[in-house]
Design a protein around this motif. Sequence first.
Motif, PDB file in Angstrom:
ATOM      1  N   CYS A   1      30.643  24.464  36.706  1.00 18.00           N
ATOM      2  CA  CYS A   1      32.079  24.302  36.943  1.00 18.00           C
ATOM      3  C   CYS A   1      32.801  24.144  35.606  1.00 18.00           C
ATOM      4  CB  CYS A   1      32.316  23.089  37.845  1.00 18.00           C
ATOM      5  SG  CYS A   1      34.024  22.920  38.360  1.00 18.00           S
TER       6      CYS A   1
ATOM      7  N   GLY B   1      31.310  28.483  33.055  1.00 22.16           N
ATOM      8  CA  GLY B   1      31.608  29.036  34.365  1.00 22.16           C
ATOM      9  C   GLY B   1      30.405  29.465  35.173  1.00 22.16           C
TER      10      GLY B   1
ATOM     11  N   TYR C   1      33.839  27.783  41.367  1.00 27.18           N
ATOM     12  CA  TYR C   1      32.609  27.663  40.591  1.00 27.18           C
ATOM     13  C   TYR C   1      31.552  26.931  41.417  1.00 27.18           C
ATOM     14  CZ  TYR C   1      35.280  28.981  36.417  1.00 27.18           C
ATOM     15  OH  TYR C   1      36.035  29.646  35.492  1.00 27.18           O
TER      16      TYR C   1
END
Length: 165
Positions: A109, A137, A104
């Motif tokens: 993340c 994400g 990511y």
Amino acid sequence: MSKSNDKTIKTNALRILDAKKIPHEAHTYEAPGGFLDGVSVAKATGMDVHRVFKTLVTQGASREYYVCVIPVAEELDLKKAAKHFGEKKIEMIHAKDITKVTGYIKGGCSPVGMKKPYPTAIHQSAADFENIVVSGGKVGLQMDLPLSALCELTGAVLADLTVKA
């Protein structure tokens, strides 16, 4: 099962939730300049700031990686995290290493669907809520899901991880 305010969004994290039939809700927000701090994200999505959590990736003296999921308005206590994970010392990884380690990018993340499963801890205040909100994400995407499902997916346990005010 899932509810989203943008049906075209599919990240690795959301695909995993869909595949495992985990109820969730996706929320998008604008991130001018490509990044917003977590408190601003909570405000942008109209969420209770105490229910929105950020994902921080750390590395111990052993060179192992660890994931800490804490409320966006709080600061990670590195000593508490090190003690929790049984490390002598723990440090945040450099922003430039986030993609290499997790798959990511900074600001997007998610604790769900990283390249590898890393030991994960979620701040104990999450127990106050049935659902919490974490990154979906990618920058501009949050997902609201049951805490129990997040713990099961990531192998996370609850722990005291933040600096006391």
